[in-house]
Design an enzyme around this catalytic site. Structure first.
Site, short mmCIF file in Angstrom:
data_model
loop_
_atom_site.label_atom_id
_atom_site.label_comp_id
_atom_site.label_asym_id
_atom_site.label_seq_id
_atom_site.Cartn_x
_atom_site.Cartn_y
_atom_site.Cartn_z
CB THR A 49 5.16 0.18 -2.64
OG1 THR A 49 6.00 -0.34 -1.60
CG2 THR A 49 5.91 0.19 -3.94
CB ALA A 101 -5.30 0.84 10.84
CE LYS A 132 -2.60 0.68 3.69
NZ LYS A 132 -2.10 -0.59 4.21
CG PHE A 153 4.48 -9.43 -6.09
CD1 PHE A 153 5.43 -9.77 -5.13
CD2 PHE A 153 3.50 -8.52 -5.75
CE1 PHE A 153 5.41 -9.23 -3.87
CE2 PHE A 153 3.46 -7.96 -4.49
CZ PHE A 153 4.42 -8.31 -3.54
CD1 TRP A 174 8.89 -2.80 -4.39
CD2 TRP A 174 10.07 -3.61 -6.11
NE1 TRP A 174 10.03 -3.38 -3.87
CE2 TRP A 174 10.77 -3.88 -4.90
CE3 TRP A 174 10.63 -4.02 -7.31
CZ2 TRP A 174 11.99 -4.57 -4.89
CZ3 TRP A 174 11.85 -4.70 -7.31
CH2 TRP A 174 12.52 -4.96 -6.09
CE LYS A 216 2.60 -3.19 8.17
NZ LYS A 216 3.21 -1.94 7.68
CG PHE A 247 -3.93 -3.03 8.95
CD1 PHE A 247 -2.83 -3.76 8.55
CD2 PHE A 247 -3.93 -2.56 10.27
CE1 PHE A 247 -1.78 -4.05 9.41
CE2 PHE A 247 -2.89 -2.84 11.14
CZ PHE A 247 -1.81 -3.58 10.72
NE ARG A 300 -0.44 4.61 8.95
CZ ARG A 300 -0.67 3.34 9.23
NH1 ARG A 300 -1.03 2.98 10.44
NH2 ARG A 300 -0.53 2.43 8.29
#
Length: 556
Positions: free
Chosen positions: A73, A273, A71, A382, A410, A105, A301, A94
């Protein structure tokens, strides 16, 4: 050719002096407080009071899995792509908590060629905001225990103290402690505990305050305990709000940094969140809106958590309406929702993807049908995704009237997000007709029930005896009109993390509530959600290192 890691890509990037980034944003140098060459705080005097014709873009995601969604990225790459389309854009995100950075994470600076820089500073101590929040939190805890030690004139019931100390680290050993042991001069012995800093109500207050004055008023309203008569005791009763505001005065100013491609990035605040409201500070969002035509922001999230709270709490309190919502999904995560294990995700599996697709479709429904927002799906690509899998997602979205864009930020930076940027620009031509999941006029139980029914698609809500008692007390104390902040697992629409995809025939159980009067919401705790996480068996910290030249490795 060896693929570079995120931190290696970040370390090879050429950063611009932060004054040049500010100049792009129209922020004069005199409104900057420099933290070295590439970081600055922006004085609140640079805020504007209204934002006509400015576009606010929210980025959210499907229910997260260990396969990853990306998210942040996508948020970073979208900001860069909008600038390639000659839009004056910025991102507002954030700050990362040290707990996840060293836990499982990792950091929160984006990834690949869609990152915020300096990546290592951002993921570590940054400008010290979280330390200031922790200091203010623990000052209040110290003043509370000091008051009890020196006679307890407020008649505080030590068994009903609700204010905890905090530390910005995953440390399960601190969840439940006994302190004040020793001699009489060492304090009053009592059961206590720690929250992670991002779960502190001060973090929520910090992110929802619109000014220093508002900050101080909110700090004073925070409930720290209850007296022997069952009445709430506030931080203002301890005369603590002024000193806490002093500790937070510099932290309250939004931080300005940049992406790899030089897009201004306002990074400020960091509530989780799943246990808090999951959005960056309102001041950072408004600072971005003050100086840019397009502001891309993110909520933690999935749409059932961060986006719901962004809309029902942050937008409602500040008269903000997003022009568009980007819903991030990945083939891998949807196959995970279809029942595959991580080691099976690299192979094409149309059947598993079809079984996981209801998760994406339910998130679309929440954003489109419940909140009436303009939605576009970003499929974060991906290398192992196949064309058949990508086509299946696009077709499923098209069948419900939603466009899905393949996003390759990415690997390609802003260039890989141009299709998404075009869709966002098109959607932003009209403002969403925003509606909310519940009415503030409803009672606390009714609001929670409406949220569970409308957003989670639950059959109902069960309230434990203690939750019912606390709800009754909260309403009698005048807090019944506050919005709801659900503390719930991020892995499921339900409160059971094992119920993946789009579960039906379930109920939510609310086991406890907390009145966050300063933040201005009621926290409803469900399932086994905790406000102090623990480290995994093999934490990321084991792979983080620094060499003699100061080069950091292993940070992700």
């Amino acid at each position: 050719m060896t693929q570079l890691s995120d931190i290696e890509i970040a370390q090879k990037a050429n950063l611009q002096p932060i004054q040049e980034i500010a100049q792009k944003a129209g922020i004069p140098t005199e409104d900057l407080e420099l933290y070295g060459k590439y970081k600055a705080k922006v004085n609140l005097s640079a805020l504007k009071s209204n934002f006509p014709d400015k576009k606010l873009i929210l980025v959210t995601a499907i229910s997260p899995t260990s396969a990853g969604e990306g998210k942040t990225t996508v948020s970073v790459g979208l900001g860069d792509a909008l600038r390639m389309r000659n839009k004056n854009s910025a991102i507002a995100l954030r700050e990362p908590s040290l707990g996840p950075v060293f836990g499982v994470k990792g950091g929160a600076a984006g990834g690949g060629y869609a990152q915020v820089l300096p990546m290592d500073d951002l993921n570590l101590h940054f400008t010290g905001d979280f330390h200031a929040i922790g200091a203010a939190n623990n000052l209040l805890a110290a003043m509370l225990d000091n008051h009890i030690h020196h006679g307890n004139s407020l008649n505080i019931d030590p068994r009903r103290i609700v204010w905890k100390r905090c530390v910005d680290m995953n440390d399960r050993q601190l969840r439940k402690i006994v302190d004040g042991l020793g001699n009489r001069v060492d304090g009053v012995p009592r059961q206590d505990g720690f929250d992670i800093t991002v779960a502190s109500e001060i973090m929520a207050v910090f992110c929802l305050a619109n000014s220093v004055t508002d900050l101080k008023e909110r700090l004073g309203k925070m409930i720290v305990a209850y007296n022997y008569q069952g009445k709430p005791v506030l931080a203002s009763d301890l005369k603590a709000e002024g000193a806490m505001a002093v500790l937070l005065k510099d932290a309250l100013k939004p931080n300005l940094v940049q992406t790899i491609e030089g897009t201004p990035a306002y990074i400020h605040g960091g509530p989780f969140a799943n246990i808090a409201h999951g959005c960056n500070s309102i001041l950072a969002t408004k600072m971005a809106l003050s100086h840019h035509d397009y502001t891309v922001t993110e909520a933690g999230f999935g749409s059932d958590l961060g986006a719901e709270k962004f809309l029902d709490i942050k937008c409602r309190n500040n008269d903000l309406i997003p022009n568009a919502v980007v819903l991030v999904a990945t083939v891998r995560a949807l196959k995970k929702h279809g029942g595959l294990k991580n080691e099976q995700l690299n192979q094409e599996n149309i059947s598993a993807l079809q079984q996981g697709m209801p998760n994406l479709l339910r998130h679309i429904s929440v954003l489109s049908d419940v909140f009436n927002t303009n939605v576009v799906v970003a499929v974060n690509r991906f290398p192992t995704d196949t064309e058949a899998e990508l086509d299946l997602i696009k077709q499923a979205c098209q069948e419900v009237g939603i466009n899905a864009c393949i996003c390759e930020v990415w690997a390609r930076g802003g260039q890989g997000g141009l299709e998404l940027a075009d869709q966002v620009i098109k959607l932003s031509e009209t403002q969403s007709n925003l509606s909310f999941a519940y009415s503030l006029r409803q009672g606390i139980k009714e609001k929670i029930s409406e949220l569970a029914k409308n957003v989670y698609k639950a059959d109902g809500v069960d309230f434990t005896k203690i939750a019912k008692e606390k709800i009754s007390n909260a309403e009698q104390s005048g807090y019944g009109n506050l919005p709801i902040c659900m503390a719930k697992t991020q892995y499921s629409f339900s409160d059971n993390p094992e119920l993946i995809a789009a579960p039906d025939n379930f109920k939510i159980t609310v086991r406890d509530i907390r009145v966050s009067a300063g933040a201005g919401f009621i926290v409803a705790l469900t399932g086994t959600i905790m406000t102090m996480p623990g480290l995994p068996k093999i934490p990321v910290a084991e792979n983080i290192d620094i060499d003699a030249q100061g080069i950091i490795t292993g940070l992700m």
